[in-house]
Design a protein around this motif. Sequence first.
Motif, PDB file in Angstrom:
ATOM      1  N   ALA A  71       0.817  -1.210   0.000  1.00 19.05           N
ATOM      2  CA  ALA A  71       0.000   0.000   0.000  1.00 19.05           C
ATOM      3  C   ALA A  71       0.851   1.260   0.000  1.00 19.05           C
ATOM      4  O   ALA A  71       0.308   2.363   0.014  1.00 19.05           O
ATOM      5  CB  ALA A  71      -0.928   0.011   1.208  1.00 19.05           C
ATOM      6  N   ASN A  72       2.180   1.096  -0.007  1.00 17.13           N
ATOM      7  CA  ASN A  72       3.097   2.238   0.051  1.00 17.13           C
ATOM      8  C   ASN A  72       2.739   3.189   1.192  1.00 17.13           C
ATOM      9  O   ASN A  72       2.600   4.391   1.008  1.00 17.13           O
ATOM     10  CB  ASN A  72       3.126   3.004  -1.275  1.00 17.13           C
ATOM     11  N   ARG A  73       2.548   2.602   2.373  1.00 19.00           N
ATOM     12  CA  ARG A  73       2.199   3.440   3.521  1.00 19.00           C
ATOM     13  C   ARG A  73       2.744   2.842   4.805  1.00 19.00           C
ATOM     14  O   ARG A  73       3.164   1.685   4.860  1.00 19.00           O
ATOM     15  CB  ARG A  73       0.700   3.615   3.633  1.00 19.00           C
ATOM     16  N   ILE A  74       2.720   3.668   5.843  1.00 17.15           N
ATOM     17  CA  ILE A  74       3.074   3.240   7.188  1.00 17.15           C
ATOM     18  C   ILE A  74       1.850   3.481   8.060  1.00 17.15           C
ATOM     19  O   ILE A  74       1.241   4.548   8.005  1.00 17.15           O
ATOM     20  CB  ILE A  74       4.277   4.026   7.735  1.00 17.15           C
ATOM     21  N   VAL A  75       1.480   2.469   8.838  1.00 21.00           N
ATOM     22  CA  VAL A  75       0.359   2.620   9.753  1.00 21.00           C
ATOM     23  C   VAL A  75       0.863   2.423  11.187  1.00 21.00           C
ATOM     24  O   VAL A  75       1.850   1.735  11.422  1.00 21.00           O
ATOM     25  CB  VAL A  75      -0.790   1.631   9.463  1.00 21.00           C
ATOM     26  N   GLU A  76       0.178   3.059  12.110  1.00 20.23           N
ATOM     27  CA  GLU A  76       0.478   2.894  13.529  1.00 20.23           C
ATOM     28  C   GLU A  76      -0.676   2.152  14.170  1.00 20.23           C
ATOM     29  O   GLU A  76      -1.840   2.500  13.970  1.00 20.23           O
ATOM     30  CB  GLU A  76       0.666   4.259  14.194  1.00 20.23           C
ATOM     31  N   VAL A  77      -0.357   1.106  14.930  1.00 19.11           N
ATOM     32  CA  VAL A  77      -1.366   0.265  15.547  1.00 19.11           C
ATOM     33  C   VAL A  77      -1.207   0.314  17.058  1.00 19.11           C
ATOM     34  O   VAL A  77      -0.105   0.157  17.583  1.00 19.11           O
ATOM     35  CB  VAL A  77      -1.236  -1.194  15.046  1.00 19.11           C
ATOM     36  N   ASP A  78      -2.313   0.504  17.743  1.00 19.10           N
ATOM     37  CA  ASP A  78      -2.362   0.448  19.201  1.00 19.10           C
ATOM     38  C   ASP A  78      -2.694  -0.990  19.575  1.00 19.10           C
ATOM     39  O   ASP A  78      -3.772  -1.485  19.237  1.00 19.10           O
ATOM     40  CB  ASP A  78      -3.442   1.396  19.707  1.00 19.10           C
ATOM     41  N   PRO A  79      -1.797  -1.712  20.263  1.00 23.30           N
ATOM     42  CA  PRO A  79      -2.052  -3.116  20.563  1.00 23.30           C
ATOM     43  C   PRO A  79      -3.260  -3.350  21.476  1.00 23.30           C
ATOM     44  O   PRO A  79      -3.808  -4.444  21.503  1.00 23.30           O
ATOM     45  CB  PRO A  79      -0.761  -3.600  21.219  1.00 23.30           C
TER      46      PRO A  79
END
Length: 102
Positions: A71-79
């Motif tokens: 997706a050519n992106r960076i995502v941030e995930v809250d565990p």
Amino acid sequence: MLWTADLRSAGLRPTRATRLDNGNTLIVDSRGTVAELDPRSTVVWKVTGLATPVQALRLEDGNTLILEQGANRIVEVDPINPKVRTDLNLRGLNQPQGMSNY
């Protein structure tokens, strides 16, 4: 320290694994999943439906950055709530290959 896990039960085929400071292991499966497993191989949290994740990096606040090459992106995930993803929407990524914590 040698650690093994039967990842078939978790549905994972890892392409990258990182030991975390808390003793858990962060696993990237390029088929679309990032998961954290504890030392007993129990899934602590998992996010699916990603577009070819190639790297995951734990942040100081406990969240995880995931580089999605597909997706050519960076995502941030809250565990605590891994279904909620923050798309960092960094423009200019062209076939990103990896991240570094240096």
